[in-house]
Design a protein around this motif. Structure first.
Motif, mmCIF file in Angstrom:
data_model
loop_
_atom_site.group_PDB
_atom_site.id
_atom_site.type_symbol
_atom_site.label_atom_id
_atom_site.label_comp_id
_atom_site.label_asym_id
_atom_site.label_seq_id
_atom_site.Cartn_x
_atom_site.Cartn_y
_atom_site.Cartn_z
ATOM 1 N N GLU A 17 0.835 -1.187 0.000
ATOM 2 C CA GLU A 17 0.000 0.000 0.000
ATOM 3 C C GLU A 17 0.875 1.244 0.000
ATOM 4 O OE1 GLU A 17 -3.037 2.186 3.070
ATOM 5 O OE2 GLU A 17 -3.300 0.028 2.776
ATOM 6 N N ALA A 18 0.503 2.224 -0.806
ATOM 7 C CA ALA A 18 1.162 3.525 -0.811
ATOM 8 C C ALA A 18 0.093 4.584 -1.016
ATOM 9 C CB ALA A 18 2.209 3.596 -1.923
ATOM 10 N N ALA A 19 0.053 5.577 -0.142
ATOM 11 C CA ALA A 19 -0.935 6.660 -0.186
ATOM 12 C C ALA A 19 -2.362 6.115 -0.264
ATOM 13 C CB ALA A 19 -0.646 7.602 -1.361
ATOM 14 N N GLY A 20 -2.604 4.990 0.388
ATOM 15 C CA GLY A 20 -3.929 4.410 0.416
ATOM 16 C C GLY A 20 -4.286 3.556 -0.780
ATOM 17 N N VAL A 21 -3.375 3.436 -1.750
ATOM 18 C CA VAL A 21 -3.625 2.619 -2.934
ATOM 19 C C VAL A 21 -2.983 1.256 -2.715
ATOM 20 C CG1 VAL A 21 -3.416 2.464 -5.443
ATOM 21 C CG2 VAL A 21 -3.561 4.715 -4.333
ATOM 22 N N ARG A 22 -3.748 0.184 -2.945
ATOM 23 C CA ARG A 22 -3.279 -1.167 -2.644
ATOM 24 C C ARG A 22 -2.913 -1.912 -3.932
ATOM 25 N NH1 ARG A 22 -4.514 -2.853 2.462
ATOM 26 N NH2 ARG A 22 -4.690 -5.040 1.861
ATOM 27 N N PHE A 23 -1.888 -2.768 -3.815
ATOM 28 C CA PHE A 23 -1.383 -3.542 -4.950
ATOM 29 C C PHE A 23 -1.078 -4.969 -4.481
ATOM 30 C CE2 PHE A 23 -0.155 0.848 -5.588
ATOM 31 C CZ PHE A 23 -0.469 1.096 -6.918
ATOM 32 N N PRO A 24 -1.364 -5.969 -5.320
ATOM 33 C CA PRO A 24 -0.919 -7.330 -4.974
ATOM 34 C C PRO A 24 0.606 -7.367 -4.866
ATOM 35 C CG PRO A 24 -2.457 -7.355 -6.822
ATOM 36 C CD PRO A 24 -2.086 -5.926 -6.606
ATOM 37 N N ASP A 25 1.108 -8.107 -3.914
ATOM 38 C CA ASP A 25 2.559 -8.208 -3.704
ATOM 39 C C ASP A 25 2.896 -9.678 -3.432
ATOM 40 O OD1 ASP A 25 5.191 -7.660 -3.320
ATOM 41 O OD2 ASP A 25 4.932 -6.329 -1.599
ATOM 42 N N LEU A 26 2.914 -10.468 -4.505
ATOM 43 C CA LEU A 26 3.022 -11.918 -4.385
ATOM 44 C C LEU A 26 4.367 -12.374 -3.854
ATOM 45 C CD1 LEU A 26 1.338 -12.927 -7.783
ATOM 46 C CD2 LEU A 26 0.268 -12.484 -5.562
ATOM 47 N N TYR A 27 5.382 -11.557 -3.963
ATOM 48 C CA TYR A 27 6.728 -11.977 -3.563
ATOM 49 C C TYR A 27 7.301 -11.073 -2.475
ATOM 50 C CZ TYR A 27 6.239 -14.847 -7.695
ATOM 51 O OH TYR A 27 5.782 -15.761 -8.614
ATOM 52 N N ASP A 590 2.833 10.888 -1.436
ATOM 53 C CA ASP A 590 1.657 10.997 -0.575
ATOM 54 C C ASP A 590 0.373 11.259 -1.362
ATOM 55 O OD1 ASP A 590 3.092 10.606 1.803
ATOM 56 O OD2 ASP A 590 3.717 12.707 1.822
ATOM 57 N N ASP A 591 0.442 11.255 -2.679
ATOM 58 C CA ASP A 591 -0.703 11.564 -3.530
ATOM 59 C C ASP A 591 -1.185 10.283 -4.217
ATOM 60 O OD1 ASP A 591 -2.371 12.270 -5.689
ATOM 61 O OD2 ASP A 591 -1.360 14.179 -5.991
ATOM 62 N N PRO A 592 -2.420 9.839 -3.957
ATOM 63 C CA PRO A 592 -2.910 8.592 -4.567
ATOM 64 C C PRO A 592 -2.837 8.580 -6.091
ATOM 65 C CG PRO A 592 -4.388 9.316 -2.818
ATOM 66 C CD PRO A 592 -3.403 10.424 -3.029
ATOM 67 N N GLU A 593 -3.176 9.703 -6.741
ATOM 68 C CA GLU A 593 -3.112 9.736 -8.198
ATOM 69 C C GLU A 593 -1.678 9.601 -8.691
ATOM 70 O OE1 GLU A 593 -5.553 9.566 -10.412
ATOM 71 O OE2 GLU A 593 -6.763 9.243 -8.610
ATOM 72 N N GLU A 594 -0.739 10.207 -7.967
ATOM 73 C CA GLU A 594 0.662 10.074 -8.319
ATOM 74 C C GLU A 594 1.133 8.633 -8.149
ATOM 75 O OE1 GLU A 594 3.527 12.988 -8.854
ATOM 76 O OE2 GLU A 594 1.795 12.724 -10.166
ATOM 77 N N ILE A 595 0.655 7.957 -7.125
ATOM 78 C CA ILE A 595 1.033 6.555 -6.913
ATOM 79 C C ILE A 595 0.506 5.688 -8.052
ATOM 80 C CG2 ILE A 595 0.624 4.551 -5.433
ATOM 81 C CD1 ILE A 595 2.771 6.454 -4.382
ATOM 82 N N ARG A 596 -0.699 5.960 -8.503
ATOM 83 C CA ARG A 596 -1.234 5.187 -9.637
ATOM 84 C C ARG A 596 -0.391 5.437 -10.889
ATOM 85 N NH1 ARG A 596 -6.040 7.116 -7.058
ATOM 86 N NH2 ARG A 596 -7.150 5.392 -6.030
ATOM 87 N N ARG A 597 0.037 6.679 -11.089
ATOM 88 C CA ARG A 597 0.920 6.967 -12.224
ATOM 89 C C ARG A 597 2.267 6.261 -12.047
ATOM 90 N NH1 ARG A 597 4.911 10.392 -13.128
ATOM 91 N NH2 ARG A 597 4.594 11.539 -11.194
ATOM 92 N N LEU A 598 2.784 6.252 -10.826
ATOM 93 C CA LEU A 598 4.047 5.581 -10.538
ATOM 94 C C LEU A 598 3.980 4.100 -10.903
ATOM 95 C CD1 LEU A 598 6.887 5.930 -9.120
ATOM 96 C CD2 LEU A 598 5.741 5.209 -7.012
ATOM 97 N N ALA A 599 2.855 3.471 -10.619
ATOM 98 C CA ALA A 599 2.700 2.048 -10.938
ATOM 99 C C ALA A 599 2.751 1.795 -12.440
ATOM 100 C CB ALA A 599 1.386 1.520 -10.362
ATOM 101 N N GLY A 600 2.528 2.831 -13.244
ATOM 102 C CA GLY A 600 2.572 2.693 -14.694
ATOM 103 C C GLY A 600 3.975 2.537 -15.247
ATOM 104 N N PHE A 601 5.005 2.798 -14.434
ATOM 105 C CA PHE A 601 6.370 2.501 -14.870
ATOM 106 C C PHE A 601 7.167 1.809 -13.761
ATOM 107 C CE2 PHE A 601 6.254 6.981 -13.560
ATOM 108 C CZ PHE A 601 7.306 7.070 -12.662
ATOM 109 N N SER A 602 6.465 1.116 -12.874
ATOM 110 C CA SER A 602 7.116 0.268 -11.878
ATOM 111 C C SER A 602 7.220 -1.143 -12.465
ATOM 112 C CB SER A 602 6.302 0.241 -10.585
ATOM 113 O OG SER A 602 6.883 -0.656 -9.652
ATOM 114 N N PRO A 603 8.408 -1.579 -12.873
ATOM 115 C CA PRO A 603 8.516 -2.841 -13.619
ATOM 116 C C PRO A 603 7.891 -4.045 -12.912
ATOM 117 C CG PRO A 603 10.553 -1.615 -13.812
ATOM 118 C CD PRO A 603 9.716 -0.876 -12.809
#
Length: 689
Positions: A17-27, A590-603
């Protein structure tokens, strides 16, 4: 995938989780430093090593790598007290030693040999800093490859270690180690916390008068955890506190009467003003991009009533088409280092900015500079000469001397390695938004581009750091073996000025990746290469670049090598240093929208099941505090599970190695050979006899 047995990896069910946005983290479990993780990591490394050593040309390639190995950053001897100090390997020694001589490369004696400290595994010399009178040498020593170092003090007359050095850790060498008081009575240095991934930095003063003492120095107007340093003016009248790795600002000044009880007053406190420079008389002389995206040289009076107002600054060298990078005082002149279409230039002006000539450099290439601004403003310079390093894309770092008022450039040390019978071709591609993106192509002169050839793209594109057109070091072996090496200049770097950086950072970060793809597509369209012969590699932020390329455009590349990479940008927001890095250049954490954008180039988050990914070789250091090894572990596990093709996904994490700044040369040579052997094996290159 291959006939090499890759260890199986269990899948977890955790989330991040970052800035309230959740992501699967299998490893997520691979972030821990447990016995299970270490067994898995070592088995992965054995499989990766077996794959590249199964290639019959590995030993010959290592010989080539050793031939072309060179300094990553050009260094020069340090002058103090009438002597020159340098780090250099001596015959028969396990590690380089500190030498002292009367000339930059004159006949020398060994002053400090790290092999005497721990003969089975001598420590790494991170930095050296002699006192102004030349009587004491401060040395930074790292024992585990992590860059964290402690200080040794050496009597330069006898070579004996002096008692009671300061015990604190320094995070790295990036603030220059010991910054001496002009009377040689002590020095300031920048200490860090016990936590290896902390971003904290604090100023410490170590005095050698009477009984040695070490005290913390509190400086107002130093907010946050950014890099900082305190340095004294050459005349001994004042000290200045500087903060900011990427945009250094002289935030406070004090009269140097009692260094323990400094009475600080604010100077330039606006953190948006980039002012990398030095105190000279009653002024701070600096390079700035405030109001001048390509840079200019300015002078700010220490008693200015409005030092935060660029309109009150005196312009010494105005903005021009050249990109101004740094300024150095020598005697009564200033040497101005600048770029023209990414290549270095060096001109001389007086203190008012009047032209006093240019220095004829030995080719089209790069002046020695460290990647981030604060790293280049803290070193002493002799009064009568400028000694500097210079490299080209076909010759390693040489050392040169220029004296003001002359037209002669003296060669103090020739480049140790050269790519013979090779050519460099400059190219420009066009990114989708219309930006023109420069690159340089290096190949053997006898290699005709009449059909697609194995080609290696190498880039960085981040933090305003210029990707200098310098010798490619071990990667020169790729060129010697018949490959085409392409040195890229991507937005996010500093090669074309402040705008070039801003267009490739934060909300413009994807532009740098688009620039990379534009260069790749240009090379394919002109039949320099083809997707089945194109490779991508990079280290650190360049390792992230490689991971992004592999996951955003898997069909564009045949092989990808991320080295010491950041790859899980969401997880990186959790630790102090990673959070600071990501917030500085990638996204506001700390910005949820920024975190979603960050996930767009997080390999790690871009990997998709059932995709035919390119062959991937991921390399990391077990003690890396900047890009912790778990980034590489998690990404490798996810790609191994997801890829639908038979191209290998390999991982090698090296023990006793960190981010590369404090890794032993022999280990570095082996690391370089493994990654290049992987590329050569996949692309069908053979090193020459």
């Amino acid at each position: 995938m291959s006939d090499i047995e890759i260890p199986e990896t269990r899948i977890g069910a955790e989330t991040d989780e970052a800035a309230g946005v959740r992501f699967p983290d299998l490893y997520r479990w691979l972030e821990a430093d447990t016995a299970e993780v270490n067994r898995w990591q070592d088995a992965q490394g054995e499989a990766a090593a077996a794959y590249v050593r199964d290639w019959p040309h590995f030993d010959r390639l290592r010989e080539l790598v050793e031939r072309y190995d060179s300094e990553r950053f050009g260094s020069v001897p340090v002058f103090a007290g009438g002597y020159w100090f340098r780090i250099e390997a001596v015959p028969g020694a396990e590690r380089p030693s500190v030498l002292v001589s009367g000339e930059p490369y004159g006949e020398a004696r060994v002053l400090f040999d790290p092999g005497t400290e721990n003969p089975p595994k001598p420590p790494f010399l991170s930095w050296i800093s002699p006192s102004p009178d030349g009587r004491v040498l401060a040395v930074g020593v790292c024992t585990d490859g992590s860059e964290r170092n402690t200080i040794r003090l050496v009597d330069t007359e006898t070579g004996a270690l002096l008692p009671d050095p300061p015990p604190q850790f320094l995070k790295d060498s990036w603030t220059g180690g010991a910054k001496w008081l002009p009377d040689s009575s002590g020095f300031f240095f920048t200490a860090t916390d016990e936590d290896p991934v902390s971003a904290a930095h604090r100023i410490v003063l170590h005095l050698r008068r009477g009984t040695p003492s070490t005290v913390d120095i509190e400086v107002p107007w130093l907010p946050g955890d950014d890099y900082r340093a305190v340095l004294a003016s050459a005349d001994g009248r004042r000290v200045v506190a500087v903060q900011g790795l990427f945009d250094p600002v002289p935030v406070a000044v004090a009269e140097l009467t009692d260094p323990v009880a400094l009475h600080w007053r604010p100077f330039v406190t606006d953190p948006a003003l980039n002012l990398a420079g030095f105190l000279l008389g009653e002024e701070w002389i600096a390079v700035t991009d405030a109001g001048a995206p390509r840079g200019r040289v300015v002078a700010i009076g220490l008693d200015s009533p409005a030092p935060n107002d660029p309109g009150t600054w005196r312009t010494v060298v105005p903005e021009s088409e050249a990109v101004v990078r740094a300024v150095r005082p020598v005697g009564d002149v200033l040497y101005v280092h600048e770029f023209a279409d990414t290549y270095a230039g060096l001109r001389v002006v007086d203190r008012q900015g009047a032209a006093r000539g240019t220095v004829a450099l030995p080719g089209k290439g790069a002046l020695g500079e460290l990647p981030f601004a604060i790293m280049n403003i803290l070193g002493p310079v002799p009064e009568d000469q400028l000694v500097f390093s210079f490299s080209t894309l076909t010759s390693s770092w040489g050392t040169y001397r220029h004296r003001p008022g002359t037209t002669v450039l003296e060669t103090l040390r020739e480049p140790a390695a050269r790519l013979e019978n090779c050519v460099v071709e400059d190219g420009w591609s066009t990114s989708p938004d219309g930006a023109r993106v420069p690159y340089h192509l290096v190949r053997r002169r006898d290699l005709a581009l009449n059909r697609p050839r194995p080609t290696l793209l190498w880039g960085y594109g981040g933090f305003g750091a210029p990707w200098l057109p310098q010798f490619p070091g071990a990667m020169a072996a790729f060129v010697a073996s018949g490959g085409v090496f392409v040195h890229t200049h991507l937005r996010g770097g500093g090669e074309l000025g402040r705008d070039w950086w801003e267009q490739g950072r934060l909300q413009g970060k994807q532009n740098g990746y688009a620039d990379l793809y534009a260069i790749a597509e240009d090379l394919i369209a002109t039949r320099v290469t083809s997707p089945d012969l194109l490779a991508l590699a990079g280290g650190s932020n360049g390792g992230l670049l490689a991971g992004v390329g592999a996951t955003q455009r898997p069909n564009l590349f045949r092989a990808v090598v991320p080295r010491v990479p950041l790859l899980d940008l969401i997880g990186g927001c959790r630790d102090g240093y990673g959070r600071w890095v990501i917030d500085s250049d990638f996204a506001r954490v700390d910005d949820p929208e920024e975190i979603r954008r960050l996930a767009g180039f997080s390999p790690y988050h871009l990997v998709r099941d059932g995709v035919d990914y390119p062959a991937v070789f991921i390399e990391a250091g077990h003690t890396d505090p900047r890009c912790p090894a778990w980034h590489a572990r998690k990404f490798a596990a996810r790609m191994q599970a997801a890829t639908a093709g038979d191209s290998p996904v390999l991982l090698h994490i090296w023990r006793g190695s960190g981010h590369g700044w404090a890794t032993d040369r022999d280990m570095l040579l082996t690391q370089e050979t493994e990654s290049l052997a992987f590329l050569a094996k996949v692309l069908g290159l053979t090193p020459p006899d």
